[in-house]
Motif scaffolding. Sequence first.
Motif, PDB file in Angstrom:
ATOM      1  N   MET A  22       0.857  -1.105   0.100  1.00  0.00           N
ATOM      2  CA  MET A  22       0.056  -0.034  -0.012  1.00  0.00           C
ATOM      3  C   MET A  22       0.807   1.160  -0.074  1.00  0.00           C
ATOM      4  O   MET A  22       2.021   1.442   0.664  1.00  0.00           O
ATOM      5  N   LEU A  23       0.234   2.140  -0.792  1.00  0.00           N
ATOM      6  CA  LEU A  23       1.224   3.480  -0.968  1.00  0.00           C
ATOM      7  C   LEU A  23       0.827   4.594   0.098  1.00  0.00           C
ATOM      8  O   LEU A  23      -0.433   4.922   0.391  1.00  0.00           O
ATOM      9  N   LEU A  24       1.770   4.866   1.055  1.00  0.00           N
ATOM     10  CA  LEU A  24       1.589   6.139   2.055  1.00  0.00           C
ATOM     11  C   LEU A  24       2.586   7.257   1.699  1.00  0.00           C
ATOM     12  O   LEU A  24       3.784   7.080   1.093  1.00  0.00           O
ATOM     13  N   LEU A  25       2.253   8.442   1.709  1.00  0.00           N
ATOM     14  CA  LEU A  25       2.966   9.575   1.662  1.00  0.00           C
ATOM     15  C   LEU A  25       3.379   9.920   2.927  1.00  0.00           C
ATOM     16  O   LEU A  25       2.578  10.352   3.780  1.00  0.00           O
ATOM     17  N   GLU A  26       4.683  10.527   3.085  1.00  0.00           N
ATOM     18  CA  GLU A  26       5.196  11.250   4.332  1.00  0.00           C
ATOM     19  C   GLU A  26       5.179  12.715   3.925  1.00  0.00           C
ATOM     20  O   GLU A  26       5.546  13.215   2.891  1.00  0.00           O
ATOM     21  N   GLN A  27       4.598  13.505   4.894  1.00  0.00           N
ATOM     22  CA  GLN A  27       4.392  14.922   4.494  1.00  0.00           C
ATOM     23  C   GLN A  27       4.832  15.697   5.931  1.00  0.00           C
ATOM     24  O   GLN A  27       4.626  15.207   6.861  1.00  0.00           O
ATOM     25  N   ILE A  28       5.534  16.813   5.678  1.00  0.00           N
ATOM     26  CA  ILE A  28       5.610  17.738   6.585  1.00  0.00           C
ATOM     27  C   ILE A  28       5.018  19.054   6.428  1.00  0.00           C
ATOM     28  O   ILE A  28       5.038  19.586   5.157  1.00  0.00           O
ATOM     29  N   ARG A  29       3.795  19.200   7.225  1.00  0.00           N
ATOM     30  CA  ARG A  29       3.049  20.344   7.070  1.00  0.00           C
ATOM     31  C   ARG A  29       3.697  21.679   7.320  1.00  0.00           C
ATOM     32  O   ARG A  29       4.675  21.634   8.061  1.00  0.00           O
ATOM     33  N   THR A  30       2.966  22.553   7.101  1.00  0.00           N
ATOM     34  CA  THR A  30       3.427  24.118   7.329  1.00  0.00           C
ATOM     35  C   THR A  30       3.654  24.500   8.791  1.00  0.00           C
ATOM     36  O   THR A  30       4.414  25.100   9.277  1.00  0.00           O
ATOM     37  N   THR A  31       2.955  23.729   9.674  1.00  0.00           N
ATOM     38  CA  THR A  31       3.111  23.836  11.320  1.00  0.00           C
ATOM     39  C   THR A  31       4.301  22.988  11.521  1.00  0.00           C
ATOM     40  O   THR A  31       4.657  23.123  12.677  1.00  0.00           O
ATOM     41  N   GLY A  32       4.874  22.279  10.585  1.00  0.00           N
ATOM     42  CA  GLY A  32       6.003  21.391  11.121  1.00  0.00           C
ATOM     43  C   GLY A  32       5.565  19.991  11.422  1.00  0.00           C
ATOM     44  O   GLY A  32       6.721  19.012  11.698  1.00  0.00           O
ATOM     45  N   GLU A  33       4.398  19.736  11.561  1.00  0.00           N
ATOM     46  CA  GLU A  33       3.950  18.495  11.984  1.00  0.00           C
ATOM     47  C   GLU A  33       4.428  17.472  10.976  1.00  0.00           C
ATOM     48  O   GLU A  33       4.086  17.697   9.711  1.00  0.00           O
ATOM     49  N   ARG A  34       4.865  16.257  11.323  1.00  0.00           N
ATOM     50  CA  ARG A  34       4.960  15.219  10.350  1.00  0.00           C
ATOM     51  C   ARG A  34       3.865  14.223  10.313  1.00  0.00           C
ATOM     52  O   ARG A  34       3.382  13.910  11.488  1.00  0.00           O
ATOM     53  N   GLN A  35       3.313  13.937   9.228  1.00  0.00           N
ATOM     54  CA  GLN A  35       2.183  12.911   9.104  1.00  0.00           C
ATOM     55  C   GLN A  35       2.562  11.624   8.013  1.00  0.00           C
ATOM     56  O   GLN A  35       3.094  12.196   7.038  1.00  0.00           O
ATOM     57  N   VAL A  36       1.955  10.579   8.014  1.00  0.00           N
ATOM     58  CA  VAL A  36       1.843   9.773   7.092  1.00  0.00           C
ATOM     59  C   VAL A  36       0.538   9.352   6.697  1.00  0.00           C
ATOM     60  O   VAL A  36      -0.171   9.113   7.415  1.00  0.00           O
ATOM     61  N   VAL A  37       0.099   9.671   5.467  1.00  0.00           N
ATOM     62  CA  VAL A  37      -1.272   9.580   4.904  1.00  0.00           C
ATOM     63  C   VAL A  37      -1.424   9.016   3.438  1.00  0.00           C
ATOM     64  O   VAL A  37      -0.361   8.759   2.887  1.00  0.00           O
ATOM     65  N   ALA A  38      -2.509   8.666   3.292  1.00  0.00           N
ATOM     66  CA  ALA A  38      -2.831   8.126   1.778  1.00  0.00           C
ATOM     67  C   ALA A  38      -3.122   9.300   0.986  1.00  0.00           C
ATOM     68  O   ALA A  38      -3.359  10.608   1.585  1.00  0.00           O
ATOM     69  N   PRO A  39      -3.047   9.304  -0.446  1.00  0.00           N
ATOM     70  CA  PRO A  39      -3.207  10.464  -1.112  1.00  0.00           C
ATOM     71  C   PRO A  39      -4.910  10.834  -0.934  1.00  0.00           C
ATOM     72  O   PRO A  39      -5.723  10.041  -1.087  1.00  0.00           O
ATOM     73  N   LYS A  40      -5.121  12.152  -0.629  1.00  0.00           N
ATOM     74  CA  LYS A  40      -6.463  12.619  -0.656  1.00  0.00           C
ATOM     75  C   LYS A  40      -6.476  14.259  -0.859  1.00  0.00           C
ATOM     76  O   LYS A  40      -5.360  14.651  -0.570  1.00  0.00           O
ATOM     77  N   GLY A  41      -7.590  14.550  -1.069  1.00  0.00           N
ATOM     78  CA  GLY A  41      -7.447  16.050  -1.291  1.00  0.00           C
ATOM     79  C   GLY A  41      -9.395  16.850  -1.515  1.00  0.00           C
ATOM     80  O   GLY A  41     -10.036  15.855  -1.665  1.00  0.00           O
ATOM     81  N   ARG A  42      -9.228  17.880  -1.615  1.00  0.00           N
ATOM     82  CA  ARG A  42     -10.473  18.635  -1.522  1.00  0.00           C
ATOM     83  C   ARG A  42     -11.107  18.176  -2.920  1.00  0.00           C
ATOM     84  O   ARG A  42     -10.645  18.161  -4.158  1.00  0.00           O
ATOM     85  N   ILE A  43     -12.544  17.986  -3.003  1.00  0.00           N
ATOM     86  CA  ILE A  43     -13.211  17.844  -4.348  1.00  0.00           C
ATOM     87  C   ILE A  43     -13.597  18.997  -4.840  1.00  0.00           C
ATOM     88  O   ILE A  43     -14.003  19.914  -4.209  1.00  0.00           O
ATOM     89  N   GLU A  44     -13.031  19.239  -6.100  1.00  0.00           N
ATOM     90  CA  GLU A  44     -13.388  20.550  -6.604  1.00  0.00           C
ATOM     91  C   GLU A  44     -14.746  20.578  -7.140  1.00  0.00           C
ATOM     92  O   GLU A  44     -15.401  19.746  -7.502  1.00  0.00           O
ATOM     93  N   PRO A  45     -15.198  21.934  -7.586  1.00  0.00           N
ATOM     94  CA  PRO A  45     -16.399  22.108  -8.087  1.00  0.00           C
ATOM     95  C   PRO A  45     -16.545  21.411  -9.607  1.00  0.00           C
ATOM     96  O   PRO A  45     -15.722  21.255 -10.345  1.00  0.00           O
ATOM     97  N   GLY A  46     -17.807  20.582  -9.669  1.00  0.00           N
ATOM     98  CA  GLY A  46     -17.963  20.009 -10.756  1.00  0.00           C
ATOM     99  C   GLY A  46     -17.118  18.628 -10.976  1.00  0.00           C
ATOM    100  O   GLY A  46     -17.498  17.845 -11.758  1.00  0.00           O
ATOM    101  N   GLU A  47     -16.674  18.228  -9.475  1.00  0.00           N
ATOM    102  CA  GLU A  47     -16.105  16.790  -9.827  1.00  0.00           C
ATOM    103  C   GLU A  47     -17.108  15.936  -8.862  1.00  0.00           C
ATOM    104  O   GLU A  47     -17.807  16.166  -8.005  1.00  0.00           O
TER     105      GLU A  47
END
Length: 406
Positions: A22-47
């Motif tokens: 399974m694919l997981l992404l390591e991310q460093i947020r602007t707050t400095g928090e480190r998290q490991v997550v699956a790909p996801k994001g906001r649903i854009e208008p019309g999607e």
Amino acid sequence: MTRLYSSAGAIVVSADLHRPRMLLLEQIRTTGERQVVAPKGRIEPGESPLIAAAREVSEEAGLHDMRYVAYLGQEAYRFTDQDGTPARKTVDWFLFAAIDTTATARQSEGFVAAQWHDLPDALTAASHASFHEYVRRADEIIAWRRSGPLDYSDALSQAVWGFSRQANALLARHPGAGAALCGSGARGDFIEGWSDLDLIAWGLEPASPAALALRQLADEVSDQTGIRISLHLARSDDANADGIKRLHAMKLRAVLRRTHIDLPIVAGTSAPSLPEPPHVADLAADIGHLLDFAHQRQAATPATAIDRTDHARRSLAVLSSAARQTILTLDAQALLRLPDVVATLDQHWPGTEAARILNDYDTYRRTGAADLIRAEQLASQVPSALEELHQLAAAPHGRRTTIQAT
């Protein structure tokens, strides 16, 4: 006032059933928090959520060639925005199988690594405990297909992507209209040559140009992929339907309650624009109609092998529908894959004929559903199993059972 956010994401696994990673992404947020997550994001208008999930995987991990496998459900949680406003967020989760596992983390959004994990390790590595439930659901679907073995269906994936992308564009011009996947195509146990791809649409008048175009699209995708596709329009005027129309209306009402559980929106709006269905269903009457339908099918004499297959398949589908209707009266949030249905029946009514037949049917499907004689043997037992369910539903404690709308 609560601020609402809608997102979509995907559990992406390698296409090897025997060692899924399974694919997981390591991310460093602007707050400095480190998290490991699956790909996801906001649903854009019309999607639609499905289109949004695929876009997010492409943007955040650089993966483009993926098989659609299943819908895993919708996560929902509340939090407080940075300005102190109460907020609620939903995430629709899908299961995709990556053909090419060369993933590249998108650094512009703080992703610093893209890593593939064995599923047990993914549960440990993922930052959010609420996400674990969707990993477990993905694992159950993969294990079910592996035990057959039953590989992921290229034809199903082509049909879902083809219909979703074109229907999404079509319905963008019709506010309040939408379309979703039902049945095995949504739950991850689709079998080529046996299963149909079931779709439900809403917010369109049956004779409108948009409805006709949607039906034509379904027919075109069916011709292209070789999968039988059914498209039903949910309407608000089916209350007095009888016969086969009553069966369809019954199924559609139950299905619409399952939005965000096992009904993924693939095009258009995410909110069916229908009157609220009644909260109380007469389960005994519903199963009685299914029983009548099963007896009618048993009385028919199919002529060809194709007719025999269709006859057996539809008879077993009637029993599956009756069992699902039954457990929905016990738990409106119940999962409706056959193993879950059997487990719920056994929990409440140990030793039913319906549970035994459905367990055998699940084994039959998992191994490819290719033995016609075996299918006919199982189908021949459907009327007696329905009689049993009908008697259970008609008992004093079960005649009228409240169904909670989801």
